[in-house]
Design a protein around this motif. Structure first.
Motif, PDB file in Angstrom:
ATOM      1  N   ASN A  70      60.815  42.415  25.246  1.00  0.00           N
ATOM      2  CA  ASN A  70      61.077  40.969  25.436  1.00  0.00           C
ATOM      3  C   ASN A  70      60.421  40.094  24.377  1.00  0.00           C
ATOM      4  O   ASN A  70      60.094  38.932  24.647  1.00  0.00           O
ATOM      5  CB  ASN A  70      60.606  40.508  26.819  1.00  0.00           C
ATOM      6  CG  ASN A  70      61.178  41.358  27.942  1.00  0.00           C
ATOM      7  OD1 ASN A  70      62.309  41.811  27.857  1.00  0.00           O
ATOM      8  ND2 ASN A  70      60.381  41.601  28.969  1.00  0.00           N
TER       9      ASN A  70
ATOM     10  N   TYR B 138      55.512  40.773  29.326  1.00  0.00           N
ATOM     11  CA  TYR B 138      55.500  42.121  29.909  1.00  0.00           C
ATOM     12  C   TYR B 138      54.091  42.428  30.394  1.00  0.00           C
ATOM     13  O   TYR B 138      53.117  42.200  29.672  1.00  0.00           O
ATOM     14  CB  TYR B 138      55.934  43.138  28.852  1.00  0.00           C
ATOM     15  CG  TYR B 138      56.221  44.520  29.368  1.00  0.00           C
ATOM     16  CD1 TYR B 138      57.229  44.749  30.295  1.00  0.00           C
ATOM     17  CD2 TYR B 138      55.507  45.620  28.903  1.00  0.00           C
ATOM     18  CE1 TYR B 138      57.505  46.032  30.745  1.00  0.00           C
ATOM     19  CE2 TYR B 138      55.776  46.902  29.347  1.00  0.00           C
ATOM     20  CZ  TYR B 138      56.780  47.098  30.274  1.00  0.00           C
ATOM     21  OH  TYR B 138      57.055  48.361  30.719  1.00  0.00           O
TER      22      TYR B 138
ATOM     23  N   SER C 292      52.018  45.646  32.136  1.00  0.00           N
ATOM     24  CA  SER C 292      52.065  47.061  32.510  1.00  0.00           C
ATOM     25  C   SER C 292      50.773  47.442  33.224  1.00  0.00           C
ATOM     26  O   SER C 292      49.678  47.121  32.764  1.00  0.00           O
ATOM     27  CB  SER C 292      52.257  47.943  31.272  1.00  0.00           C
ATOM     28  OG  SER C 292      51.224  47.734  30.332  1.00  0.00           O
TER      29      SER C 292
ATOM     30  N   GLN D 267      56.541  44.087  41.599  1.00  0.00           N
ATOM     31  CA  GLN D 267      57.589  44.730  40.809  1.00  0.00           C
ATOM     32  C   GLN D 267      58.974  44.466  41.400  1.00  0.00           C
ATOM     33  O   GLN D 267      59.966  44.437  40.668  1.00  0.00           O
ATOM     34  CB  GLN D 267      57.320  46.237  40.730  1.00  0.00           C
ATOM     35  CG  GLN D 267      58.122  46.955  39.662  1.00  0.00           C
ATOM     36  CD  GLN D 267      57.712  48.401  39.532  1.00  0.00           C
ATOM     37  OE1 GLN D 267      57.112  48.981  40.442  1.00  0.00           O
ATOM     38  NE2 GLN D 267      58.033  49.009  38.401  1.00  0.00           N
ATOM     39  N   GLN D 268      59.054  44.290  42.688  1.00  0.00           N
ATOM     40  CA  GLN D 268      60.330  43.988  43.328  1.00  0.00           C
ATOM     41  C   GLN D 268      60.757  42.539  43.099  1.00  0.00           C
ATOM     42  O   GLN D 268      61.949  42.219  43.181  1.00  0.00           O
ATOM     43  CB  GLN D 268      60.227  44.270  44.832  1.00  0.00           C
ATOM     44  CG  GLN D 268      59.982  45.735  45.164  1.00  0.00           C
ATOM     45  CD  GLN D 268      59.712  45.964  46.638  1.00  0.00           C
ATOM     46  OE1 GLN D 268      59.742  45.010  47.436  1.00  0.00           O
ATOM     47  NE2 GLN D 268      59.456  47.201  47.023  1.00  0.00           N
ATOM     48  N   GLN D 269      59.796  41.664  42.797  1.00  0.00           N
ATOM     49  CA  GLN D 269      60.108  40.246  42.623  1.00  0.00           C
ATOM     50  C   GLN D 269      60.245  39.841  41.159  1.00  0.00           C
ATOM     51  O   GLN D 269      60.964  38.887  40.842  1.00  0.00           O
ATOM     52  CB  GLN D 269      59.013  39.381  43.274  1.00  0.00           C
ATOM     53  CG  GLN D 269      58.833  39.642  44.766  1.00  0.00           C
ATOM     54  CD  GLN D 269      57.658  38.870  45.340  1.00  0.00           C
ATOM     55  OE1 GLN D 269      57.316  37.797  44.847  1.00  0.00           O
ATOM     56  NE2 GLN D 269      57.040  39.403  46.384  1.00  0.00           N
ATOM     57  N   PHE D 270      59.549  40.534  40.258  1.00  0.00           N
ATOM     58  CA  PHE D 270      59.578  40.185  38.839  1.00  0.00           C
ATOM     59  C   PHE D 270      60.099  41.387  38.039  1.00  0.00           C
ATOM     60  O   PHE D 270      59.785  42.541  38.354  1.00  0.00           O
ATOM     61  CB  PHE D 270      58.174  39.810  38.347  1.00  0.00           C
ATOM     62  CG  PHE D 270      57.609  38.570  38.996  1.00  0.00           C
ATOM     63  CD1 PHE D 270      57.800  37.325  38.420  1.00  0.00           C
ATOM     64  CD2 PHE D 270      56.888  38.650  40.189  1.00  0.00           C
ATOM     65  CE1 PHE D 270      57.276  36.185  39.018  1.00  0.00           C
ATOM     66  CE2 PHE D 270      56.365  37.524  40.790  1.00  0.00           C
ATOM     67  CZ  PHE D 270      56.561  36.278  40.199  1.00  0.00           C
ATOM     68  N   ASP D 271      60.861  41.093  36.992  1.00  0.00           N
ATOM     69  CA  ASP D 271      61.392  42.173  36.150  1.00  0.00           C
ATOM     70  C   ASP D 271      60.550  42.419  34.898  1.00  0.00           C
ATOM     71  O   ASP D 271      60.920  43.224  34.049  1.00  0.00           O
ATOM     72  CB  ASP D 271      62.830  41.865  35.740  1.00  0.00           C
ATOM     73  CG  ASP D 271      62.947  40.555  34.970  1.00  0.00           C
ATOM     74  OD1 ASP D 271      61.908  39.879  34.770  1.00  0.00           O
ATOM     75  OD2 ASP D 271      64.071  40.199  34.570  1.00  0.00           O
ATOM     76  N   ASN D 272      59.426  41.728  34.767  1.00  0.00           N
ATOM     77  CA  ASN D 272      58.587  41.903  33.582  1.00  0.00           C
ATOM     78  C   ASN D 272      57.265  42.594  33.908  1.00  0.00           C
ATOM     79  O   ASN D 272      56.283  42.444  33.183  1.00  0.00           O
ATOM     80  CB  ASN D 272      58.313  40.557  32.912  1.00  0.00           C
ATOM     81  CG  ASN D 272      57.582  39.588  33.837  1.00  0.00           C
ATOM     82  OD1 ASN D 272      57.602  39.742  35.043  1.00  0.00           O
ATOM     83  ND2 ASN D 272      56.955  38.574  33.242  1.00  0.00           N
TER      84      ASN D 272
ATOM     85  N   ALA E  82      55.669  46.504  35.040  1.00  0.00           N
ATOM     86  CA  ALA E  82      55.936  47.934  35.214  1.00  0.00           C
ATOM     87  C   ALA E  82      54.689  48.588  35.800  1.00  0.00           C
ATOM     88  O   ALA E  82      53.564  48.310  35.361  1.00  0.00           O
ATOM     89  CB  ALA E  82      56.301  48.584  33.886  1.00  0.00           C
TER      90      ALA E  82
ATOM     91  N   GLN F 235      64.202  48.987  24.246  1.00  0.00           N
ATOM     92  CA  GLN F 235      65.226  48.593  25.207  1.00  0.00           C
ATOM     93  C   GLN F 235      66.578  48.492  24.548  1.00  0.00           C
ATOM     94  O   GLN F 235      66.697  48.122  23.370  1.00  0.00           O
ATOM     95  CB  GLN F 235      64.858  47.238  25.831  1.00  0.00           C
ATOM     96  CG  GLN F 235      63.545  47.263  26.609  1.00  0.00           C
ATOM     97  CD  GLN F 235      63.138  45.889  27.087  1.00  0.00           C
ATOM     98  OE1 GLN F 235      63.517  44.885  26.476  1.00  0.00           O
ATOM     99  NE2 GLN F 235      62.392  45.831  28.156  1.00  0.00           N
TER     100      GLN F 235
END
Length: 421
Positions: free
Chosen positions: A134, A369, A371, A391-396, A398, A419
């Motif tokens: 990103n 991001y 991690s 992790q279920q609410q945000f896509d950034n 891991a 990616q």
């Protein structure tokens, strides 16, 4: 058809072109060996070169053979040892250079092919196809990227960059310069020979001498090579700096008493890989190191990796300090913000919901991001479950788990794999 043979010697007589071809051809085997080497190394020599062993069976190449063709019937001699369907057992020797197994008086084999790669080649293979996710162009004044562009022609280069038209033009100019005078003399002698042969009573000795001179000139002209190494011209490519985004990486590491020496060593291995990846791939990227137990503190690189300080566990202290530093020095509209956190998952139970709140409200909306790696053999505790909810609410964000040293490199590649567009 012209064949170009590159006989120029590189450093220590090694061919860089052939070496790169070999690495590209057996890249899969070499990358596998490089990944395994990371787990065997100590923390201090993780960035050195490596000796790669490639099984001899992987070096075999397909060949074409002329078949007999047609339909044939053959009678083979029988044997008194095997019947149809029997399997021939392998010799019990340590075939393939593995050095394992008992001694045997039968069987033979070949040692594995050992290939030594340099530090730069090792790191290039180690971080192949990795990138910061990103990454966006905000303030274009910090990170330096390079763009390759055509920069004329050069006398040196690799065969893949040969400019055929320029090389043939240079070859023609050289042949004209080296044989132009001989060609004029040849034309004059041939004209004189025709005149003498048409003249009755011409001297035979003169005609014979002219023919010898013509033959000698033709031989000299034929010796001028069609192409020479001096004629070769290569497309020249240069790199120029182009503005790119500025970025900062926050490294958060738990050093509390619950982190035993083995767990801390795995965390250090992960962060050393991250440090090498960042410094090699991104020039001028800033790294902020934060160690924490019950209290968090910003430290330098040496203290981050080698300090022996320890204590209890309050993870939110590190997240709060990260947010404070980010607000003071790294505005989100000017910086690409990244964070990597390592912990054994042990945290004061009442503090895990606080970590969730800080991440959800102040950190994840601003970072590119985040991690999180948890290094533990035990069942996951409240901190892991809070991060899973994020992790279920945000896509950034891991979340990965590491249990053994062998998991570090695969997890690292999974976190920072390139990616798809």
């Amino acid at each position: 058809m012209a064949n170009f043979i590159d006989r120029r010697l590189n450093a220590k007589g090694k061919s860089t072109v052939n070496r790169q071809r070999f690495i590209e051809r057996y890249k899969k085997q070499i990358k596998k060996a490089v990944g395994e080497a990371v787990t065997r190394r100590s923390v201090t020599d993780i960035d050195k070169g490596e000796q790669i062993s490639i099984p001899t069976r992987d070096l075999s190449e397909p060949v074409f053979r002329q078949g007999q063709g047609g339909k044939r019937d053959r009678v083979h001699p029988g044997n008194d040892q095997f019947n149809r369907g029997d399997q021939v057992q392998r010799p019990k020797s340590g075939q393939g250079g593995s050095g394992q197994g008992d001694a045997s008086n039968s069987g033979d084999g070949d040692d594995d092919f050992v290939f030594t790669i340099s530090k730069d080649e090792y790191l290039e293979l180690l971080f192949d196809d990795l990138e910061l996710p990103n990454l966006q162009k905000n303030q274009l004044n910090k990170l330096v990227e390079y763009q390759t562009y055509r920069a004329g022609f050069t006398n040196d280069g690799v065969p893949a960059n040969i400019n055929i038209v320029r090389s043939l033009r240079s070859s023609l100019a050289r042949r004209i310069a080296m044989s132009g005078g001989k060609n004029k003399a040849l034309q004059a002698l041939e004209a004189e020979l025709v005149m003498l042969e048409d003249t009755p009573g011409a001297q035979a000795e003169r005609i014979l001498a002219i023919k010898e001179q013509i033959l000698l000139l033709k031989q000299q002209i034929a010796k001028v090579p069609f192409i020479d190494t001096f004629d070769l011209r290569f497309n020249n490519y240069a790199k120029r700096e182009i503005p790119s985004s500025q970025a900062v990486m926050f490294c958060l590491m738990d050093v509390s008493g619950s982190m035993d020496q083995e767990t801390k060593d795995m965390a250090k291995r992960f962060y050393i890989l991250l440090y090498l990846f960042l410094t090699r791939s991104y020039q001028n990227l800033e790294v902020v190191y934060i160690r924490h137990h019950t209290q968090a503190k910003e430290v330098d690189e040496h203290e981050f990796f080698y300090s022996q300080e320890t204590g209890g566990t309050i993870v939110s202290s590190a997240l709060k300090l990260m947010h404070e530093i980010q607000q003071a020095r790294y505005p989100e509209n000017e910086w690409n913000i990244y964070a990597a956190q390592a912990s054994d998952g042990d945290n004061w139970a009442d503090d895990s919901p606080a970590c969730y709140e800080i991440l959800a409200k102040h950190i994840l909306p601003k970072v590119r991001y985040f991690s999180y790696i948890e290094i533990t053999h035990r069942a996951h505790q409240t901190l892991w479950h809070q991060y899973e909810k994020l992790q279920q609410q945000f896509d950034n964000i891991a979340v990965q788990n590491i249990t053994h040293v062998e998991d570090i490199y695969p997890v690292f590649r999974e976190l920072f794999k390139k990616q798809a567009m």
